[in-house]
Design an enzyme around this catalytic site. Structure first.
Site, short mmCIF file in Angstrom:
data_model
loop_
_atom_site.label_atom_id
_atom_site.label_comp_id
_atom_site.label_asym_id
_atom_site.label_seq_id
_atom_site.Cartn_x
_atom_site.Cartn_y
_atom_site.Cartn_z
N GLU A 4 0.82 -1.22 0.00
CA GLU A 4 0.00 0.00 0.00
C GLU A 4 0.85 1.27 0.00
O GLU A 4 0.36 2.35 -0.36
CB GLU A 4 -0.94 0.00 1.22
CG GLU A 4 -2.02 -1.06 1.13
CD GLU A 4 -2.77 -1.28 2.43
OE1 GLU A 4 -3.87 -1.85 2.38
OE2 GLU A 4 -2.27 -0.90 3.50
N GLY A 58 -12.54 -4.38 3.37
CA GLY A 58 -13.56 -5.34 2.94
C GLY A 58 -14.92 -4.64 2.86
O GLY A 58 -15.23 -3.81 3.71
N MET A 88 -8.80 -2.48 9.55
CA MET A 88 -8.23 -2.81 10.85
C MET A 88 -7.45 -1.66 11.50
O MET A 88 -6.77 -1.89 12.51
CB MET A 88 -7.33 -4.05 10.71
CG MET A 88 -8.10 -5.27 10.21
SD MET A 88 -7.09 -6.74 9.94
CE MET A 88 -6.59 -7.14 11.59
N GLU A 89 -7.51 -0.46 10.93
CA GLU A 89 -6.67 0.62 11.47
C GLU A 89 -7.34 1.99 11.57
O GLU A 89 -7.01 2.78 12.47
CB GLU A 89 -5.39 0.79 10.61
CG GLU A 89 -4.48 -0.40 10.54
CD GLU A 89 -4.91 -1.43 9.50
OE1 GLU A 89 -5.72 -1.07 8.60
OE2 GLU A 89 -4.47 -2.59 9.58
N ASP A 147 -12.05 -6.84 -1.16
CA ASP A 147 -12.76 -8.12 -0.96
C ASP A 147 -14.13 -7.83 -0.36
O ASP A 147 -14.42 -6.70 0.02
CB ASP A 147 -11.93 -9.01 -0.03
CG ASP A 147 -11.75 -8.39 1.35
OD1 ASP A 147 -12.61 -8.59 2.20
OD2 ASP A 147 -10.76 -7.66 1.56
#
Ligand code: ADE
Length: 250
Positions: free
Chosen positions: A12, A78, A193-194, A217
């Site tokens: 990334e 996601g 997640m962040e 996803d």
């Protein structure tokens, strides 16, 4: 203005690192912070690694040690909302920690002692990020990724949108877990997640933050594979293109 730029996965930030005219670097606390100019903008760039703690450590250093005036997090997510597809770009208008639960002491999702469960993003930053994302999709993406490859990745007609992004220390891949997040937080567009951890660090330091995520996803049983393929084939281009366009607006 000094912008702290973060990503969770090496790919990334890979092309951003390549394009950075680095004037120096610090290696501290298991992370490398590189300083310099990126697309004309003064930045500190770091690979934060995955999860809320990793992101919070890195964001805190950007603010306290290097004096960032804005933190920009770019990466993948996601899909949670049914109308969000692989390849779409989601600009966070709000961020929540979907795994925060200090009941019965505080309501579910509320960050203890902050009196709130959502962090909001400055509307001007959202507008600029949407413009950058739309420009990337329309003009740069077809050059970065061939039409055959776009088709195989499922990037049929990607779009840019803004909305709630939720974060937690889980990679969501179980359809039941996804359904639970969607049921509890029906306005959530995507999960990662962040972002909400960085938003909390920034809010507590009264520094703006911007989280821009590309959907890799559908947070379902295929998420692990879809994520890996998207990271390998597409994530680096989205990060570079979005950041380049955003900085041209600053
Ligand atoms: N980042 C990208 N895809 C994700 C998923 N399914 N769950 C959590 N974080 C993600």
């Amino acid at each position: 203005m000094k912008v702290g730029v973060l990503g969770a996965v090496p790919e990334e930030v890979e092309l951003l690192n390549q394009d950075l005219a680095a004037a120096g670097k610090d290696i501290v606390g298991n992370r490398t912070y590189r300083f310099g100019r990126l697309y004309g903008q003064e930045v500190i760039l770091a690979h934060a690694r995955m999860g809320k703690v990793a992101a919070a450590i890195t964001a805190t250093r950007l603010l306290e040690t290097y004096g960032a005036d804005l933190v920009l997090f770019v990466g993948v997510a996601g899909a949670v909302a049914p109308d969000v597809s692989i390849g779409d770009i989601v600009v966070a208008s709000e961020l929540m920690q979907h795994d925060m639960d200090a009941r019965p002491l505080f309501p579910q999702y509320e960050i203890p002692l902050l009196d709130s469960d959502r962090f909001t993003v400055d509307p001007d930053l959202i507008e600029g990020a949407l413009e950058a994302a739309q420009g990337y999709i329309q003009e740069d993406l077809p050059r970065d990724i061939s039409s055959a490859q776009r088709e195989s990745l499922g990037l049929t007609s990607p779009k840019a949108l803004s909305g709630l992004i939720v974060s937690g220390d889980q990679f969501i891949h179980d359809p039941r877990h996804l359904a639970e997040i969607h049921r509890h937080l029906p306005d959530a567009k995507c999960v990662e997640m962040e972002g909400a951890a960085v938003a909390q660090v920034c809010a507590e330091h009264q520094i703006p933050c911007l989280v821009i995520r590309t959907v890799s996803d559908r947070a379902d049983g295929k998420a692990g594979k879809d994520f890996s393929v998207f990271i390998e084939q597409a994530a680096r281009y989205y990060s570079r293109g979005i950041v380049r366009r955003l900085f041209s607006l600053f």
